[in-house]
Design a protein around this motif. Structure first.
Motif, PDB file in Angstrom:
ATOM      1  N   LEU A 182      -3.805  -7.156  -2.287  1.00  0.00           N
ATOM      2  CA  LEU A 182      -3.522  -7.132  -0.878  1.00  0.00           C
ATOM      3  C   LEU A 182      -3.935  -8.672  -0.688  1.00  0.00           C
ATOM      4  N   SER A 203      -8.373  -6.342  -2.036  1.00  0.00           N
ATOM      5  CA  SER A 203      -7.893  -7.091  -1.072  1.00  0.00           C
ATOM      6  C   SER A 203      -8.629  -8.298  -1.129  1.00  0.00           C
ATOM      7  N   TYR A 226     -11.595   1.013  -4.354  1.00  0.00           N
ATOM      8  CA  TYR A 226     -11.177  -0.272  -3.524  1.00  0.00           C
ATOM      9  C   TYR A 226     -12.320  -1.302  -3.899  1.00  0.00           C
ATOM     10  N   LEU A 254      -6.901   5.939  -1.325  1.00  0.00           N
ATOM     11  CA  LEU A 254      -5.794   5.337  -2.023  1.00  0.00           C
ATOM     12  C   LEU A 254      -5.684   6.395  -3.450  1.00  0.00           C
ATOM     13  N   SER A 310       2.514   1.911  -3.259  1.00  0.00           N
ATOM     14  CA  SER A 310       1.782   2.232  -4.366  1.00  0.00           C
ATOM     15  C   SER A 310       1.327   3.608  -3.981  1.00  0.00           C
ATOM     16  N   GLN A 311       1.333   4.259  -2.741  1.00  0.00           N
ATOM     17  CA  GLN A 311       1.128   5.474  -2.455  1.00  0.00           C
ATOM     18  C   GLN A 311       2.065   6.498  -2.976  1.00  0.00           C
ATOM     19  N   LEU A 332       0.750  -1.251   0.038  1.00  0.00           N
ATOM     20  CA  LEU A 332       0.101   0.203   0.069  1.00  0.00           C
ATOM     21  C   LEU A 332       0.803   1.417   0.062  1.00  0.00           C
ATOM     22  N   TYR A 333       1.909   1.236   0.750  1.00  0.00           N
ATOM     23  CA  TYR A 333       2.787   2.377   0.901  1.00  0.00           C
ATOM     24  C   TYR A 333       3.623   2.545  -0.547  1.00  0.00           C
ATOM     25  N   CYS A 352      -3.017  -2.371  -7.082  1.00  0.00           N
ATOM     26  CA  CYS A 352      -2.303  -2.982  -5.847  1.00  0.00           C
ATOM     27  C   CYS A 352      -3.116  -4.192  -5.162  1.00  0.00           C
ATOM     28  N   THR A 387      -7.167  -0.750  -5.890  1.00  0.00           N
ATOM     29  CA  THR A 387      -6.500  -1.749  -4.834  1.00  0.00           C
ATOM     30  C   THR A 387      -7.526  -2.709  -4.644  1.00  0.00           C
TER      31      THR A 387
END
Length: 253
Positions: free
Chosen positions: A121, A189, A221, A183, A109-110, A106-107, A119, A187
């Motif tokens: 997860l 998850s 998301y 985001l 991609s940030q 996550l970081y 991204c 992303t």
């Protein structure tokens, strides 16, 4: 067609063998059919090599030549980014993070959102996980840090446990301060939900995280819930196929 590189971020204390050799699904082999894959062993997890309680720990490399700066998340993701750019040109990235590595993905991609198209997860550590910081493991002295590493090389078990806590708490503190919930990159998850739940509260942590992420990200998301596929949801063949199929559809569109 855009050249894709998948960047894999390990969960806490894991060996890169979890992606393939130690899976039933051969997840890494499946992923390689979709594009280039970048895998890197976090050297800070190699401290487990020196834990003699399990012969499997010898699968970890004995290289623990790093210092306090190495485990700092901003330094770590820049190292990964720079290394990728030496090896690949004109690629777009899909960071894939498992467990604690989900926060790293996550970081990444940030910070490098211009290069990331998505991204992924895999049963990531939850946002609530990073709220509880144990201050006694927040150290700033590289001298003290290196002393603990020297003790680890002498197979001191207490030093191994202490270092594991230092690494996780320092990284949690960074995420707590720097990780944004809004985001910049689409992303997805994949969460494992236990039925019946064995560790009370784990399901609620995951479900609360999903709710929180949707609250901050209406369109960026998506969560996919898998039932009883274990924390290592890419290990078994059926969920691995589902994850790979999802990624395949992503890069086609």
């Amino acid at each position: 067609m855009t050249n894709i590189i998948f960047i894999l971020f390990l969960g806490n204390g894991n060996n890169i063998k979890i992606w393939n050799e130690n899976t039933k699904s051969k997840f890494l082999d499946r992923l390689k059919t979709l594009g280039d894959v970048y895998v890197y062993q976090d050297k800070s997890y190699n401290i487990i090599h020196y834990d003699l309680s399990d012969k499997k720990h010898l699968e970890y490399n004995n290289d623990i030549n790093f210092d306090l700066s190495y485990i700092k998340v901003n330094n770590y993701v820049k190292m990964i980014y720079d290394d990728i750019n030496k090896k690949y040109k004109n690629h777009k990235y899909i960071p894939i993070g498992h467990s604690g590595g989900g926060l790293m993905a996550l970081y990444f991609s940030q910070i490098y959102y211009h290069n990331c198209i998505h991204c992924i997860l895999l049963d990531p550590a939850t946002i609530q996980d990073i709220q509880d910081i144990d201050e006694k493991y927040i150290i700033h002295s590289n001298t003290e840090f290196k002393e603990i590493l020297r003790n680890i090389k002498n197979y001191d078990y207490d030093s191994i446990i202490k270092m594991e806590n230092i690494i996780w708490n320092l990284r949690k503190l960074f995420y707590k301060k720097k990780l944004k919930l809004q985001l910049k990159v689409p992303t997805t998850s994949f969460y494992n939900i236990e039925k019946p739940e064995h560790n009370k509260g784990n399901n609620n942590l995951r479900l609360n995280d999903i709710k929180l992420m949707y609250q901050y990200n209406k369109k960026m998301y998506e969560s996919i819930i898998l039932i009883n596929k274990t924390h290592y949801i890419f290990n078994k063949i059926q969920p691995a196929k589902q994850i790979i199929k999802y990624i395949q559809n992503l890069i086609k569109n």
